[in-house]
Every structure is written in C-alpha cells, then in structure tokens.
Write a protein that holds these residues in place. Structure first.
Motif, PDB file in Angstrom:
ATOM      1  N   ASP A 109       0.833  -1.199   0.000  1.00  0.00           N
ATOM      2  CA  ASP A 109       0.000   0.000   0.000  1.00  0.00           C
ATOM      3  C   ASP A 109       0.869   1.251   0.000  1.00  0.00           C
ATOM      4  OD1 ASP A 109      -2.611  -1.299   0.266  1.00  0.00           O
ATOM      5  OD2 ASP A 109      -1.920  -1.867   2.269  1.00  0.00           O
ATOM      6  N   LEU A 110       0.440   2.253  -0.725  1.00  0.00           N
ATOM      7  CA  LEU A 110       1.087   3.556  -0.656  1.00  0.00           C
ATOM      8  C   LEU A 110       0.069   4.624  -1.012  1.00  0.00           C
ATOM      9  CD1 LEU A 110       3.325   4.414  -3.721  1.00  0.00           C
ATOM     10  CD2 LEU A 110       1.688   2.549  -3.766  1.00  0.00           C
ATOM     11  N   LEU A 149      -3.290   3.794  -2.991  1.00  0.00           N
ATOM     12  CA  LEU A 149      -2.950   2.980  -4.155  1.00  0.00           C
ATOM     13  C   LEU A 149      -2.510   1.590  -3.723  1.00  0.00           C
ATOM     14  CD1 LEU A 149      -0.745   5.632  -6.001  1.00  0.00           C
ATOM     15  CD2 LEU A 149      -3.172   5.167  -6.404  1.00  0.00           C
ATOM     16  N   LYS A 150      -2.600   0.672  -4.659  1.00  0.00           N
ATOM     17  CA  LYS A 150      -2.154  -0.695  -4.416  1.00  0.00           C
ATOM     18  C   LYS A 150      -1.038  -1.047  -5.399  1.00  0.00           C
ATOM     19  CE  LYS A 150      -4.043  -3.165  -1.963  1.00  0.00           C
ATOM     20  NZ  LYS A 150      -3.847  -3.499  -0.516  1.00  0.00           N
ATOM     21  N   GLY A 182      -8.424   4.178  -9.268  1.00  0.00           N
ATOM     22  CA  GLY A 182      -9.658   3.744  -9.914  1.00  0.00           C
ATOM     23  C   GLY A 182      -9.607   2.328 -10.445  1.00  0.00           C
ATOM     24  N   TYR A 183      -8.407   1.747 -10.519  1.00  0.00           N
ATOM     25  CA  TYR A 183      -8.248   0.379 -11.009  1.00  0.00           C
ATOM     26  C   TYR A 183      -8.102  -0.579  -9.825  1.00  0.00           C
ATOM     27  CZ  TYR A 183      -7.531   1.741 -15.900  1.00  0.00           C
ATOM     28  OH  TYR A 183      -7.699   2.219 -17.175  1.00  0.00           O
ATOM     29  N   TRP A 184      -8.689  -1.749  -9.970  1.00  0.00           N
ATOM     30  CA  TRP A 184      -8.602  -2.819  -8.978  1.00  0.00           C
ATOM     31  C   TRP A 184      -8.886  -2.264  -7.584  1.00  0.00           C
ATOM     32  CZ3 TRP A 184      -3.971  -5.513  -6.431  1.00  0.00           C
ATOM     33  CH2 TRP A 184      -4.370  -6.738  -5.884  1.00  0.00           C
ATOM     34  N   LYS A 185      -7.924  -2.356  -6.648  1.00  0.00           N
ATOM     35  CA  LYS A 185      -8.172  -1.928  -5.270  1.00  0.00           C
ATOM     36  C   LYS A 185      -7.726  -0.500  -4.986  1.00  0.00           C
ATOM     37  CE  LYS A 185      -7.858  -6.540  -3.178  1.00  0.00           C
ATOM     38  NZ  LYS A 185      -7.176  -7.357  -2.135  1.00  0.00           N
ATOM     39  N   GLU A 201      -0.284  10.334 -13.272  1.00  0.00           N
ATOM     40  CA  GLU A 201       1.089  10.836 -13.168  1.00  0.00           C
ATOM     41  C   GLU A 201       1.521  10.905 -11.704  1.00  0.00           C
ATOM     42  OE1 GLU A 201       2.235  14.261 -15.448  1.00  0.00           O
ATOM     43  OE2 GLU A 201       0.862  13.769 -17.079  1.00  0.00           O
ATOM     44  N   LEU A 202       0.614  11.294 -10.815  1.00  0.00           N
ATOM     45  CA  LEU A 202       0.927  11.297  -9.385  1.00  0.00           C
ATOM     46  C   LEU A 202       1.136   9.873  -8.874  1.00  0.00           C
ATOM     47  CD1 LEU A 202      -1.562  13.976  -7.956  1.00  0.00           C
ATOM     48  CD2 LEU A 202       0.894  14.234  -8.361  1.00  0.00           C
ATOM     49  N   ASP A 203       0.336   8.928  -9.372  1.00  0.00           N
ATOM     50  CA  ASP A 203       0.484   7.528  -8.968  1.00  0.00           C
ATOM     51  C   ASP A 203       1.858   6.994  -9.374  1.00  0.00           C
ATOM     52  OD1 ASP A 203      -2.164   7.916  -8.319  1.00  0.00           O
ATOM     53  OD2 ASP A 203      -2.948   6.692  -9.958  1.00  0.00           O
ATOM     54  N   ALA A 204       2.255   7.293 -10.607  1.00  0.00           N
ATOM     55  CA  ALA A 204       3.551   6.830 -11.100  1.00  0.00           C
ATOM     56  C   ALA A 204       4.687   7.473 -10.315  1.00  0.00           C
ATOM     57  CB  ALA A 204       3.683   7.144 -12.589  1.00  0.00           C
ATOM     58  N   GLU A 205       4.542   8.753 -10.010  1.00  0.00           N
ATOM     59  CA  GLU A 205       5.552   9.454  -9.215  1.00  0.00           C
ATOM     60  C   GLU A 205       5.736   8.778  -7.855  1.00  0.00           C
ATOM     61  OE1 GLU A 205       5.770  14.062  -8.362  1.00  0.00           O
ATOM     62  OE2 GLU A 205       4.445  13.111  -6.885  1.00  0.00           O
ATOM     63  N   ALA A 206       4.616   8.450  -7.205  1.00  0.00           N
ATOM     64  CA  ALA A 206       4.681   7.801  -5.893  1.00  0.00           C
ATOM     65  C   ALA A 206       5.325   6.423  -5.992  1.00  0.00           C
ATOM     66  CB  ALA A 206       3.276   7.693  -5.300  1.00  0.00           C
ATOM     67  N   THR A 207       5.025   5.705  -7.065  1.00  0.00           N
ATOM     68  CA  THR A 207       5.581   4.364  -7.244  1.00  0.00           C
ATOM     69  C   THR A 207       7.088   4.413  -7.453  1.00  0.00           C
ATOM     70  OG1 THR A 207       3.494   3.621  -8.221  1.00  0.00           O
ATOM     71  CG2 THR A 207       5.445   2.263  -8.628  1.00  0.00           C
TER      72      THR A 207
END
Length: 283
Positions: free
Chosen positions: A29-30, A38-39, A102-105, A116-122
């Motif tokens: 989780d993050l 996000l998952k 919005g995808y899966w969990k 873009e924020l999700d990718a940055e966090a990853t």
C-alpha cells in the motif's frame, strides 16, 4: 467509485497463485502526493539470486487499461521465471506493478494528472525501498502504460537532471506516439470528423516529448520498443516513429516486432517473452 474494469475489486491475487508459482506476489500500500490510496504488487522468486546476490534488477510495470493487475500476474511471472532459468545469471529480479487510481483496489478516479501522481509515488517508493548501491531500476509500460512509463521518467527531471541516475532501462510495449497522433492515424481520411476531435482529448501521454527530455538528461539509456505484429488497436508506424525519436535523442534503442501478436499478446508469445528477458539481462 466502481473499479476499472467493472467488478475487478473482487479479483484476488490468490486466484492466480498456482499459475504464478514459484513467483510470490505481495500486496503493498502507498499513497500518492494528493492522498489517494494505491495498491502495488511486488513479485519475485524467493530463491532467485538469493540474499547474497550482488545486483538486484527491479522492474516497475505500468499496465495498459484493458484489465486489472491480477489476471496479468501469470504473464509477468513467466518473465521472472525466464530470468531465473538462466543459471549463469546470479542477479535477483523483482517486478513492482502499479494499479492506477480507480483500477482494482486503488481508490480515486483515473485521469492523466492523477495517474502521473500515482507513477511518481511508485517510482519514489521503489527508490526508497531498494539499496541504491546494488539496485538497477528498469521501467516497463504496455499500451497506455508505455506513455505512463516515458512521461513519469521525464517528470522526474522537473526536480533535478540527475534523477534518472538509478534507471538503466525502459521497455515500451505496444506504444503510441501520443493520443493526438494516434487518433489521426486511426482516422486518416480528412472527410471523417473524428480526426478533428483532438482539441477535446482529456489526456495526451506524449511519449515523443518525454523521450526527447529523457535523452537530454540520460543519453544512451537502453530502450526496448516491442511492437505487436497484428496489433488491432495501435496503428502501424507508431513504434517506428518512436524508434526514430529515440535515435535522434541519442537513446540506445532497439525495436522488435512479435509476429502474430495482437495488442495484448506480446508477452504471451514466446518470442515476446524472450525479447523482454534478454533486454533485462542486458542492463
């Protein structure tokens, strides 16, 4: 909000465990910078390389938009199995796959600014988690995920031109140049109205500009472009254009076509898997 695709929140990693063995996938989780939960899924073979491996290759995977992560795990696992089957390769390999908002969990609603924020966090999570002295990071994106991969790397340069130092490779699987170029390629006839809708596109995923920026910061970065021989979604010529962009940006690019593969079948086909495995072994 309903998940994307519909009902995918009910999908479980365990449903695919037998197909993935001996690869083990762990949910992580993050949160993105705007607080969206996000998952991630982190996969590796426990015995691969072992704790004494001198080098660790971590692959950050950005999916296309056709399904959620769990159904992709057997195919991603086959890549890890292929890497582990080479007795001469003592390195450890791990894949970290992001489930977009919005995808899966993952919570929230999908949009380009949000993803873009999700990718940055990853990318930050991966860099913080793994030892910088022993780890090389490669980024792999499929379809729209190829746009996420290239744009997210370029976005790192907003803060420092040295932020790509730990990145050793980029895989663009069935990519397109950008949304505008793809729309025009799909509808080349000037009498059709669709090609004139580009001002209304909600996302761009401009891989051309992103690759140019990456080349300015890290020329010679290794890039693998994988093209589906029978791609029914991305028009012919998109991969070739991106190859030219990479070459002009002085990136070390290699383009491969997987005969007979549809848009989502590149890593399903044996030849496609071999291209990916060989590329990761080369970085």
């Amino acid at each position: 909000m309903p998940s994307v695709p519909p009902f995918s929140r009910s999908e479980k990693v365990g449903d695919y465990a037998n197909q993935c063995k001996p690869v083990e996938w762990i949910e992580r989780d993050l949160r993105a910078r705007d607080g969206t939960a996000l998952k991630l899924l982190e996969g590796s073979i426990a015995a691969s390389g072992g704790a004494n491996a001198l080098e660790h290759i971590v692959v950050v995977y950005f999916q296309g938009n056709a399904s959620s992560l769990p159904p992709r795990l057997p195919y991603l696992s086959n890549i890890l199995k292929g890497l582990a089957s080479d007795a001469a390769d003592s390195r450890k390999y791990t894949i970290v796959a992001l489930s977009y908002r919005g995808y899966w969990k993952s919570r929230g609603s999908a949009s380009q600014p949000g993803i873009e924020l999700d990718a940055e966090a990853t990318l930050k999570w991966v860099q913080d988690r793994y030892d910088s002295t022993q780890t090389k990071i490669s980024v792999w994106g499929q379809s729209i995920g190829a746009g996420v991969a290239s744009v997210s790397l370029a976005n790192l340069l907003r803060h420092s031109q040295g932020n790509l130092q730990r990145f050793s490779g980029l895989i663009l699987e069935t990519p397109f140049v950008d949304m505008k170029t793809m729309l025009v390629a799909l509808y080349p006839q000037r009498f059709l109205p669709y090609r004139y809708l580009t001002p209304f596109l909600r996302s761009s995923w401009d891989s051309r500009m992103a690759l140019q920026q990456i080349g300015q910061s890290k020329p010679k970065l290794k890039v693998l472009i994988l093209e589906a021989g029978d791609d029914e979604i991305v028009p012919t010529g998109q991969a070739g254009t991106l190859e030219e962009v990479c070459a002009e940006a002085q990136l070390s690019v290699d383009r491969k076509t997987v005969p007979g593969a549809l848009h989502t079948e590149v890593m399903v086909k044996g030849q496609g898997r071999r291209h990916i495995v060989r590329f990761l072994q080369s970085i």
